[in-house]
Design a protein around this motif. Sequence first.
Motif, short mmCIF file in Angstrom:
data_model
loop_
_atom_site.label_atom_id
_atom_site.label_comp_id
_atom_site.label_asym_id
_atom_site.label_seq_id
_atom_site.Cartn_x
_atom_site.Cartn_y
_atom_site.Cartn_z
N ALA A 78 0.83 -1.20 0.00
CA ALA A 78 0.00 0.00 0.00
C ALA A 78 0.87 1.25 0.00
O ALA A 78 0.54 2.24 -0.68
N ALA A 79 1.97 1.23 0.73
CA ALA A 79 2.88 2.38 0.77
C ALA A 79 3.47 2.64 -0.61
O ALA A 79 3.66 3.78 -1.02
N ARG A 80 3.74 1.57 -1.32
CA ARG A 80 4.27 1.68 -2.68
C ARG A 80 3.28 2.43 -3.56
O ARG A 80 3.65 3.34 -4.30
N LEU A 81 2.01 2.10 -3.44
CA LEU A 81 0.98 2.78 -4.24
C LEU A 81 0.78 4.23 -3.80
O LEU A 81 0.59 5.11 -4.64
N VAL A 82 0.84 4.47 -2.49
CA VAL A 82 0.70 5.84 -1.99
C VAL A 82 1.79 6.73 -2.56
O VAL A 82 1.53 7.86 -3.01
N LEU A 83 3.02 6.24 -2.56
CA LEU A 83 4.13 7.03 -3.11
C LEU A 83 3.93 7.34 -4.59
O LEU A 83 4.18 8.46 -5.03
N VAL A 84 3.49 6.36 -5.34
CA VAL A 84 3.27 6.58 -6.78
C VAL A 84 2.16 7.60 -7.01
O VAL A 84 2.29 8.48 -7.85
N VAL A 85 1.09 7.50 -6.25
CA VAL A 85 -0.03 8.45 -6.42
C VAL A 85 0.41 9.87 -6.05
O VAL A 85 0.12 10.82 -6.78
N ARG A 90 2.15 15.36 -7.58
CA ARG A 90 3.16 16.41 -7.57
C ARG A 90 3.69 16.68 -8.99
O ARG A 90 3.97 17.82 -9.35
N ALA A 91 3.83 15.63 -9.78
CA ALA A 91 4.32 15.79 -11.16
C ALA A 91 3.32 16.59 -11.99
O ALA A 91 3.70 17.46 -12.76
N ALA A 92 2.04 16.29 -11.82
CA ALA A 92 1.02 17.00 -12.58
C ALA A 92 1.01 18.49 -12.23
O ALA A 92 0.74 19.33 -13.09
N LEU A 93 1.32 18.82 -11.00
CA LEU A 93 1.34 20.22 -10.58
C LEU A 93 2.60 20.96 -11.02
O LEU A 93 2.59 22.17 -11.14
N SER A 94 3.69 20.23 -11.26
CA SER A 94 4.96 20.93 -11.48
C SER A 94 5.65 20.61 -12.79
O SER A 94 6.77 21.05 -13.00
N SER A 101 12.03 21.10 -10.63
CA SER A 101 10.77 20.36 -10.66
C SER A 101 10.84 19.19 -11.63
O SER A 101 10.37 18.09 -11.32
N LEU A 102 11.44 19.42 -12.78
CA LEU A 102 11.59 18.34 -13.76
C LEU A 102 12.52 17.25 -13.21
O LEU A 102 12.26 16.05 -13.37
N ALA A 103 13.58 17.67 -12.53
CA ALA A 103 14.50 16.70 -11.92
C ALA A 103 13.78 15.89 -10.86
O ALA A 103 13.98 14.67 -10.74
N MET A 104 12.91 16.52 -10.09
CA MET A 104 12.13 15.82 -9.06
C MET A 104 11.17 14.81 -9.69
O MET A 104 11.00 13.71 -9.18
N VAL A 105 10.56 15.19 -10.80
CA VAL A 105 9.65 14.28 -11.50
C VAL A 105 10.43 13.06 -11.99
O VAL A 105 10.00 11.91 -11.80
N LEU A 106 11.58 13.29 -12.61
CA LEU A 106 12.39 12.18 -13.10
C LEU A 106 12.87 11.28 -11.96
O LEU A 106 12.87 10.06 -12.08
N LEU A 107 13.26 11.89 -10.85
CA LEU A 107 13.70 11.12 -9.69
C LEU A 107 12.57 10.23 -9.17
O LEU A 107 12.78 9.05 -8.88
N SER A 108 11.37 10.78 -9.08
CA SER A 108 10.24 9.98 -8.58
C SER A 108 9.85 8.88 -9.56
O SER A 108 9.44 7.80 -9.14
N VAL A 109 10.00 9.13 -10.84
CA VAL A 109 9.69 8.09 -11.83
C VAL A 109 10.66 6.92 -11.69
O VAL A 109 10.25 5.76 -11.66
#
Length: 137
Positions: A78-85, A90-94, A101-109
């Motif tokens: 469940a934690a895995r899914l929470v992080l992805v959501v 956050r990616a959609a907002l930034s 912000s782009l680096a953060m999106v890539l890092l989270s992906v």
Amino acid sequence: MTTTDELRRSRRTRPRAVTVSIVLWAVWLVVGVVSTVVIATLGWGLPGFGGVAALVVSFVLWALVAAALLQLLRGSGAARLVLVVIAAFRAALSITTGGISLAMVLLSVVAAVLLFLPSARPWFRRGERVVPDEPAS
């Protein structure tokens, strides 16, 4: 009596992909909190009530990420899914702002993909239930 060898064998070992992902999520969390604080401190956010509300929502999301990271260490699917959501939100907002912000999106992906690799999946499977032995009569 349980021996030390039995305890070592019964403990699950965390796959390397999960460990790397947790480190990436932790970096994502720290950079996100620091950037939120900097934006709030320098007054770059929204003015008035909207800015306060955005700041509160940001810190609530970062607290959820921290809690999910702790659960991820224990193998919570469940934690895995929470992080992805949260990362998707956050990616959609930034995504249009670029830079950090782009680096953060890539890092989270990258961190999210690592959690779903075949080598990481067993870490998130529920352990088989242990049924206690029946007492001898």
